[in-house]
Every structure is written in C-alpha cells, then in structure tokens.
Scaffold this motif. Structure first.
Motif, PDB file in Angstrom:
ATOM      1  N   UNK A 144       0.825  -1.205   0.000  1.00  0.00           N
ATOM      2  CA  UNK A 144       0.000   0.000   0.000  1.00  0.00           C
ATOM      3  C   UNK A 144       0.860   1.257   0.000  1.00  0.00           C
ATOM      4  N   UNK A 145       1.946   1.207   0.793  1.00  0.00           N
ATOM      5  CA  UNK A 145       2.826   2.372   0.837  1.00  0.00           C
ATOM      6  C   UNK A 145       3.441   2.632  -0.528  1.00  0.00           C
ATOM      7  N   UNK A 146       3.889   1.552  -1.179  1.00  0.00           N
ATOM      8  CA  UNK A 146       4.452   1.718  -2.522  1.00  0.00           C
ATOM      9  C   UNK A 146       3.417   2.346  -3.451  1.00  0.00           C
ATOM     10  N   UNK A 147       2.185   1.861  -3.348  1.00  0.00           N
ATOM     11  CA  UNK A 147       1.134   2.384  -4.214  1.00  0.00           C
ATOM     12  C   UNK A 147       0.868   3.854  -3.941  1.00  0.00           C
ATOM     13  N   UNK A 148       0.794   4.212  -2.668  1.00  0.00           N
ATOM     14  CA  UNK A 148       0.416   5.593  -2.348  1.00  0.00           C
ATOM     15  C   UNK A 148       1.551   6.554  -2.712  1.00  0.00           C
ATOM     16  N   UNK A 149       2.795   6.072  -2.666  1.00  0.00           N
ATOM     17  CA  UNK A 149       3.909   6.929  -3.099  1.00  0.00           C
ATOM     18  C   UNK A 149       3.798   7.214  -4.594  1.00  0.00           C
ATOM     19  N   UNK A 150       3.525   6.152  -5.375  1.00  0.00           N
ATOM     20  CA  UNK A 150       3.382   6.341  -6.821  1.00  0.00           C
ATOM     21  C   UNK A 150       2.214   7.277  -7.120  1.00  0.00           C
ATOM     22  N   UNK A 151       1.127   7.088  -6.373  1.00  0.00           N
ATOM     23  CA  UNK A 151      -0.048   7.939  -6.587  1.00  0.00           C
ATOM     24  C   UNK A 151       0.263   9.385  -6.232  1.00  0.00           C
ATOM     25  N   UNK A 152       1.014   9.583  -5.138  1.00  0.00           N
ATOM     26  CA  UNK A 152       1.366  10.950  -4.741  1.00  0.00           C
ATOM     27  C   UNK A 152       2.234  11.601  -5.817  1.00  0.00           C
ATOM     28  N   UNK A 153       3.148  10.819  -6.400  1.00  0.00           N
ATOM     29  CA  UNK A 153       3.988  11.368  -7.479  1.00  0.00           C
ATOM     30  C   UNK A 153       3.129  11.729  -8.686  1.00  0.00           C
ATOM     31  N   UNK A 154       2.159  10.858  -8.985  1.00  0.00           N
ATOM     32  CA  UNK A 154       1.276  11.110 -10.125  1.00  0.00           C
ATOM     33  C   UNK A 154       0.449  12.371  -9.872  1.00  0.00           C
ATOM     34  N   UNK A 155      -0.036  12.506  -8.622  1.00  0.00           N
ATOM     35  CA  UNK A 155      -0.811  13.698  -8.284  1.00  0.00           C
ATOM     36  C   UNK A 155       0.058  14.940  -8.407  1.00  0.00           C
ATOM     37  N   UNK A 156       1.324  14.827  -7.990  1.00  0.00           N
ATOM     38  CA  UNK A 156       2.265  15.944  -8.094  1.00  0.00           C
ATOM     39  C   UNK A 156       2.436  16.337  -9.570  1.00  0.00           C
ATOM     40  N   UNK A 157       2.518  15.325 -10.431  1.00  0.00           N
ATOM     41  CA  UNK A 157       2.710  15.605 -11.846  1.00  0.00           C
ATOM     42  C   UNK A 157       1.445  16.187 -12.475  1.00  0.00           C
ATOM     43  N   UNK A 158       0.277  15.631 -12.114  1.00  0.00           N
ATOM     44  CA  UNK A 158      -0.967  16.051 -12.765  1.00  0.00           C
ATOM     45  C   UNK A 158      -1.451  17.395 -12.246  1.00  0.00           C
ATOM     46  N   UNK A 159      -1.310  17.601 -10.927  1.00  0.00           N
ATOM     47  CA  UNK A 159      -1.881  18.804 -10.326  1.00  0.00           C
ATOM     48  C   UNK A 159      -0.870  19.937 -10.237  1.00  0.00           C
ATOM     49  N   UNK A 160       0.402  19.637 -10.439  1.00  0.00           N
ATOM     50  CA  UNK A 160       1.409  20.676 -10.442  1.00  0.00           C
ATOM     51  C   UNK A 160       1.887  21.102  -9.072  1.00  0.00           C
ATOM     52  N   UNK A 161       1.397  20.476  -8.016  1.00  0.00           N
ATOM     53  CA  UNK A 161       1.902  20.772  -6.672  1.00  0.00           C
ATOM     54  C   UNK A 161       1.627  19.560  -5.796  1.00  0.00           C
ATOM     55  N   UNK A 162       2.160  19.582  -4.579  1.00  0.00           N
ATOM     56  CA  UNK A 162       2.039  18.391  -3.742  1.00  0.00           C
ATOM     57  C   UNK A 162       1.054  18.584  -2.591  1.00  0.00           C
ATOM     58  N   UNK A 163       0.113  19.513  -2.751  1.00  0.00           N
ATOM     59  CA  UNK A 163      -0.909  19.661  -1.722  1.00  0.00           C
ATOM     60  C   UNK A 163      -1.942  18.545  -1.873  1.00  0.00           C
ATOM     61  N   UNK A 164      -2.474  18.059  -0.745  1.00  0.00           N
ATOM     62  CA  UNK A 164      -3.408  16.932  -0.843  1.00  0.00           C
ATOM     63  C   UNK A 164      -4.697  17.323  -1.560  1.00  0.00           C
ATOM     64  N   UNK A 165      -5.075  18.602  -1.500  1.00  0.00           N
ATOM     65  CA  UNK A 165      -6.271  19.043  -2.206  1.00  0.00           C
ATOM     66  C   UNK A 165      -5.951  19.571  -3.595  1.00  0.00           C
ATOM     67  N   UNK A 166      -4.679  19.510  -3.989  1.00  0.00           N
ATOM     68  CA  UNK A 166      -4.306  20.007  -5.304  1.00  0.00           C
ATOM     69  C   UNK A 166      -4.448  21.502  -5.431  1.00  0.00           C
ATOM     70  N   UNK A 167      -4.325  22.229  -4.309  1.00  0.00           N
ATOM     71  CA  UNK A 167      -4.471  23.686  -4.357  1.00  0.00           C
ATOM     72  C   UNK A 167      -3.290  24.310  -5.079  1.00  0.00           C
ATOM     73  N   UNK A 168      -3.561  25.360  -5.791  1.00  0.00           N
ATOM     74  CA  UNK A 168      -2.472  26.113  -6.411  1.00  0.00           C
ATOM     75  C   UNK A 168      -1.947  27.096  -5.372  1.00  0.00           C
ATOM     76  N   UNK A 169      -0.655  27.064  -5.104  1.00  0.00           N
ATOM     77  CA  UNK A 169      -0.107  28.062  -4.200  1.00  0.00           C
ATOM     78  C   UNK A 169       0.180  29.332  -4.997  1.00  0.00           C
ATOM     79  N   UNK A 170       0.459  30.431  -4.283  1.00  0.00           N
ATOM     80  CA  UNK A 170       0.561  31.740  -4.939  1.00  0.00           C
ATOM     81  C   UNK A 170       1.650  31.767  -6.020  1.00  0.00           C
ATOM     82  N   UNK A 171       2.815  31.175  -5.703  1.00  0.00           N
ATOM     83  CA  UNK A 171       3.913  31.294  -6.663  1.00  0.00           C
ATOM     84  C   UNK A 171       3.714  30.400  -7.888  1.00  0.00           C
ATOM     85  N   UNK A 172       2.735  29.448  -7.792  1.00  0.00           N
ATOM     86  CA  UNK A 172       2.489  28.591  -8.950  1.00  0.00           C
ATOM     87  C   UNK A 172       1.664  29.293 -10.021  1.00  0.00           C
ATOM     88  N   UNK A 173       1.051  30.397  -9.643  1.00  0.00           N
ATOM     89  CA  UNK A 173       0.022  30.959 -10.511  1.00  0.00           C
ATOM     90  C   UNK A 173       0.566  31.919 -11.553  1.00  0.00           C
TER      91      UNK A 173
END
Lengths: 113, 505
Positions: free
Chosen positions: A83-112
């Motif tokens: 499960x840990x391996x899976x969630x790490x891969x998923x977190x990386x995928x979320x980082x790639x798709x959403x452009x940041x590593x927030x759990x809600x995929x929020x855009x931070x100020x400097x990303x905008x």
C-alpha cells in the motif's frame, strides 16, 4: 517492558496521526507509514511478550509463545508495504498532474504565473 | 470429496484465476481479454444461484480451507445472506463490465485484471468466516478499487483518488488495531468462536471489548459511507469512469454487509459485554446520513455528483433498516439492497451517456443543447429516477414500504417515518429538477459535431439493470420471503456458530 512497548506504540501512533493530517502528500505518506509500523507492533504484542520461548511444539519446552500474531503481522507488513508503494506512486502522479504536492491540489501563490 | 462440496470457494477462486490469467495475457488482442473477462464474470451467476439453492433451506455451507476445522483453520461460510450478496454482485458486475466493453476498458492498462481482482475481493469478503481474513479481502478489493478508480487518469480523478486511497489506508490501520485488540482479549479471530468467547468474557474486559467493537464499527461505517465518514464518496464516485462507479454501487454495501454480519454475531440480542452495542448508534446515524445524502442530491451541480449523493442516501436507508434490527426491518433492508445497487448503477451508466450526448457541457446542470435521441435517454432517465426515488410500483417503493411498516413497533417511529418520507419527496424533487433541466431547457443544436448519440449497445446494460429492478418487483413475493428467512437466520446467530464450530444441530 510492557510500559516501554506501549509507549513506543503510542508515540508512533501519535506521530502518524499528526503527520497524516498535514497538507502535503509527502508527510501524509510518512504518517501512514508510521501508523502501519505502530499497528504492526501492536498486532505482534497481542500474542503477549515472551522471551526465548519456541512458537512450535518441541520436547522439553518451558512454555510457548503465540505464533499466530507473528503470522498475522507478516501478512499485515506485506499489505502495508504494498500500500505504501502504491500511495507513493499515486502521490507522485498527483504531483505531476496537479502541479503541486498539496493533498487538495491547491495552487499556491507562486504557482500561478 | 465431490465437486458440490467445493461450491463455496468457487466464486472466490474463479475471479482470482481469471485475473492472473488475464495478467499473463495482457499483450494479447483485446477481444481475447474481453471474452475471458466476460466469461469469468458470467460464470459467477450460476455459482451464485447454486449457492442460493444450497443455502435456501437454512443450512450453512462451511468450507474448511486445508481441511483444518474451525476455530484453528480459516473457514468460508455460505449462508443465505452471503449467497444473496454474491448474486447481487455477480449480476451488477456483468452489466458494468458489458458497459466497459464500449471502449472504457482500453483507456488505461489492466482494466480486466483489476476488475476480476475486485470481484475476488468482494466475493471473498462476503464468504469468509474469519475476521482477519475479512481484513485481507478488504485490502484486496480496496487495492483493486484504487486501480479501477484511477483507470483512465485525469486531473480530477487523481485528486479524488488520492483522498480515497489515504482515507482507506487509515481505515485499514484502524481495522488492524480493532482486530488486534479482539485477538489479544479472546485469542481467536474466527467470527463464530469470537461470538462464543465474547459472550463468556469476564466483566473486567468489557470496556476493552466495547472499544474494539466500536472501532471496528467505525471502520465498517467508513467503507459504508455512514455519516460523518461519507465525505470521500461523492468526489470519488462522481469523477471515476461510469462502469467503475456502477460496480462501486456494491462497495458501500460491503461495509453494510460487514456491520450486519459481525454485529449480528458479536453484538446481537444475547447476554454479554457487547449486547445490543450498536442500538444507540446505528439507526440515528443512518437517519442523519439519509437526510444529508438527500440534501447533497438537491444541491448537486452535476448528474454524476447527484448520483453519488443518492448512493449516500441509499446507504442511509439500508443501514436504517439494519439499525432498527427487528426481523421485518432486516428483511426490508435485504430486499432493498439489490434494488438500490441496480438502480444507482443504472443511473451512473445513464449519466455517462447523457454526458456524452451533451458535448462539452457534460453532465453539469446548465441548460444545454438538445441531445441526440433525447426521447430514449429521457425515457430511461424517467424510469431510473422512479426506481431510485422509490416511487410505486417499483421495488424501491416496496422496500421502503416494508421498512416503514417494520418501524411501527420501534421507539424511533416518528423519526423514521418523517425522515424517510421527506427524503423520498426531496429525491423526487431533485431528480425531477435535473430531468427537466437536462431534457426540457434546451436549445436546438444543429451541426454540433461534439454531441455523441448514445448507441443501442451502450444503453443495453442500463435497460438490463432496469429489467432486474422490474424482476425484483414482479417476484417481490418469493424474494421478500427469502429476505425474511435470511433475517430470521441472522437473528439466531447460534445456528451460524453451531455450523462453523461443528456442533451437531
């Protein structure tokens, strides 16, 4: 001995709960890992603490330690590892798709930009 | 050993085998994988019927893995309830899979492998008679569901998927804590043996047992999406692909099933530290879940989101029936369970077709272009909405009517009648509003090429699921009689315990 083990489980759980409530995915993954360490230890201890006792029937044994929690914890370790391996891969995928590593995929100020 | 003796394990082994074979065949042509997956899923239906036939006389089919007798070995137990759940799962799965063959299965990799492993986990969870084994099957079905949920990818899907995965991992950890505590006190994990040990537990362990049992209840409530643990569901179900959402209509029922199974054995109306433990919690929480699910459906901004909130509302109705706990209420819940699974699955599939027919607007509640083949889609939507809202003459009405009737002798009578009836009305309003917005407030769409007309083959699974609802209605007599017998069996846990522990009845 019991008090020490209980303290360790408690600290691991508290750390795990704290980290899994964080806003970034990496601390959350670490928190889940700590929680799974805590629960593995907890399961293991449920067979009671015994030192130097065999888990299977032998002649001239003084007593036995419970082998079942050891089997359970082995299963639990394998599952939590996967499960840990899976969630790490998923977190990386979320980082790639959403452009940041927030759990809600929020855009931070400097990303905008 | 005759072949019939191995019947209880076949619904578990077959999807596992099919999943492994499909994994080996991953580079073969798609039609071969599809054919194998459909064949394996179809084969579950006769197995489920055979199990229902074998369990219908009230016997428990106990399958000892490795021929180790309980409580030392792990057992699979097929009784009326398990067979009922298996049949619902098999029927739902085949139509979800047929819909996925329209092209969704090739959007990502390993759809069929994950689908079969999902069925493996579901069937195992329904059949197992061991608490730790239940945890393992939960993990299998969850891991497969993570893959299915994310199938096809996309921004919103990954975001909803992350929440779903993290909350379920926390749930798994809590499950293990509860299982560990129960083992530490009772020294067993076999559910029947646990029931015996807990009933005989000394009073100084009562508090520990209660906290373990309530922790376990929290985990099952999380899987079932009971208030306040339902927040993961709407986003996850609304953003995944349609056949996966349709199959997930059974996932919340796994939580409801586990509550019913574990607490009818451990915390039923028998003397012991856990006697009637959930009475104070389950029914009020279920009422609140029903109310909030309906409010969510009223406030939804898209059809798939609305369908997801209707899943929450249906969980509320189902657990309300289980929470009332008398034989009639349990029977009502068990009769309502397949109905709601089929109806919500049909709505998810139909919502996908509607979204495709509206082009860029998808399923958002905004006035949009006239859909191609709108009369067909609208007619099906009307039918599905009637089924979900529990309007007569369909089986949703019968299930709710049985529930209201069963509540007559309960102290919560006023609350049950009030919430169920108002929630029913609000569901009608919500679905009527979305229907009129989607189908009537339209402008003509000449030459808009982005609108995809729904083809007949894609609508067939929707029609088939609705036919199942009609079958539930037409054969309501024998089916509700079966549900009543199941409820009687659940209220007499001694039968289960004797069958598993090998005591001659």
């Amino acid at each position: 001995m019991e008090a020490l083990i209980a303290l360790v489980i408690g600290v691991l759980t508290a750390g795990g709960v704290f980290l899994s409530l964080r806003g970034q995915t990496f601390p959350v993954v670490l928190g889940l890992t700590l929680l799974s360490y805590a629960v593995n230890l907890f399961l293991f201890i449920m067979g009671r603490l015994a030192i130097g006792l065999p888990p299977v029937i032998t002649d001239n044994a003084q007593g036995y330690t419970d082998p079942l929690p050891q089997a359970l914890v082995l299963t639990a370790i394998v599952i939590s590892f996967g499960m840990t391996a899976f969630v790490i891969v998923l977190a990386l995928k979320a980082r790639a798709e959403l452009g940041n590593d927030h759990v809600d995929g929020l855009q931070s100020e400097e990303d905008r930009d | 050993m005759s072949a019939a003796m191995h019947l209880p394990i076949l619904p578990v082994v077959l999807p596992l085998f099919a999943g492994v074979v499909l994994l080996a065949l991953r580079n073969t042509p798609l039609w071969l994988q599809r054919g194998l997956s459909v064949a394996a899923t179809l084969a579950l239906i006769p197995f489920a019927f055979a199990l229902i036939g074998a369990a219908a006389d009230g016997s428990h089919l106990v399958y000892k893995l490795g021929n180790w007798s309980a409580p030392y070995g792990i057992v699979l137990v097929a009784d009326r309830l398990a067979a009922w759940m298996l049949l619902t799962t098999a029927l739902l799965a085949i139509f979800a899979l047929l819909y996925a063959l329209r092209g969704i299965d090739s959007e990502g990799r390993h759809f069929h492998v994950l689908f079969q492993l999902q069925l493996f986990g579901l069937n195992g969870a329904f059949l197992t008679g061991d608490l730790f084994n239940l945890f393992v099957f939960f993990e299998i079905l969850l891991l497969a569901s993570y893959g299915l949920l994310l199938h096809g990818g996309g921004r919103l899907r990954v975001k909803a998927g992350l929440h779903y995965v993290v909350i379920n991992l926390v749930g798994s950890t809590l499950f293990l804590f509860a299982v560990g505590t129960l083992y530490g006190i009772s020294g067993t994990l076999n559910m029947a043996d646990l029931a015996v040990k807990i009933a005989a537990a000394p009073p100084e362990n009562a508090a520990l047992l209660q906290s373990a049992a309530l922790l376990l209840f929290g985990v099952f409530a999380l899987k079932a999406a009971l208030l306040p643990l339902y927040l993961w569901l709407p986003a996850a179900y609304a953003h995944t692909s349609a056949p996966v959402a349709a199959l997930f209509a059974i996932m919340t029922k796994v939580g409801a099933y586990s509550i019913l199974r574990v607490y009818s054995l451990m915390a039923g109306d028998v003397p012991g530290p856990l006697s009637n433990l959930l009475d104070a919690w389950l029914a009020p929480l279920a009422l609140a879940t029903l109310a909030l699910g309906t409010l969510g459906a009223l406030a939804s901004s898209g059809l798939r989101q609305q369908a997801a909130y209707l899943v929450v509302a249906s969980v509320g109705t189902l657990l309300l029936a289980f929470g009332l706990g008398n034989a009639d209420a349990l029977a009502a819940g068990l009769y309502y369970l397949p109905h709601t699974a089929f109806a919500t699955a049909a709505l998810f599939l139909l919502a996908d077709q509607i979204a495709r027919a509206r082009g860029g607007l998808a399923d958002r509640f905004e006035s949009g272009p006239e859909m191609p083949r709108a009369p067909v889609l609208g007619g099906l939507f009307f039918f599905v909405a009637m089924a979900i809202a529990g309007m007569p003459p369909l089986s949703g009405f019968l299930g709710k009517f049985m529930l209201l009737k069963a509540a007559l002798s309960e102290p919560l009578l006023v609350w049950v009648w009030g919430v169920v009836l108002i929630a029913g009305l609000a569901t009608v309003i919500a679905l009527a509003r979305s229907g009129s917005l989607l189908f009537y407030r339209t402008h003509s769409a000449h030459g808009d090429a982005s609108l995809v007309a729904p083809d007949t083959a894609a609508l067939t699974p929707v029609v088939a699921l609705l036919l199942l609802v009609v079958i539930l209605t037409v054969w309501a007599g024998p089916l509700s009689a079966y549900a009543t017998e199941t409820a009687m069996q659940l209220l007499d846990p001694q039968q289960y315990i004797d069958a598993v522990l090998g005591v001659a009845p």
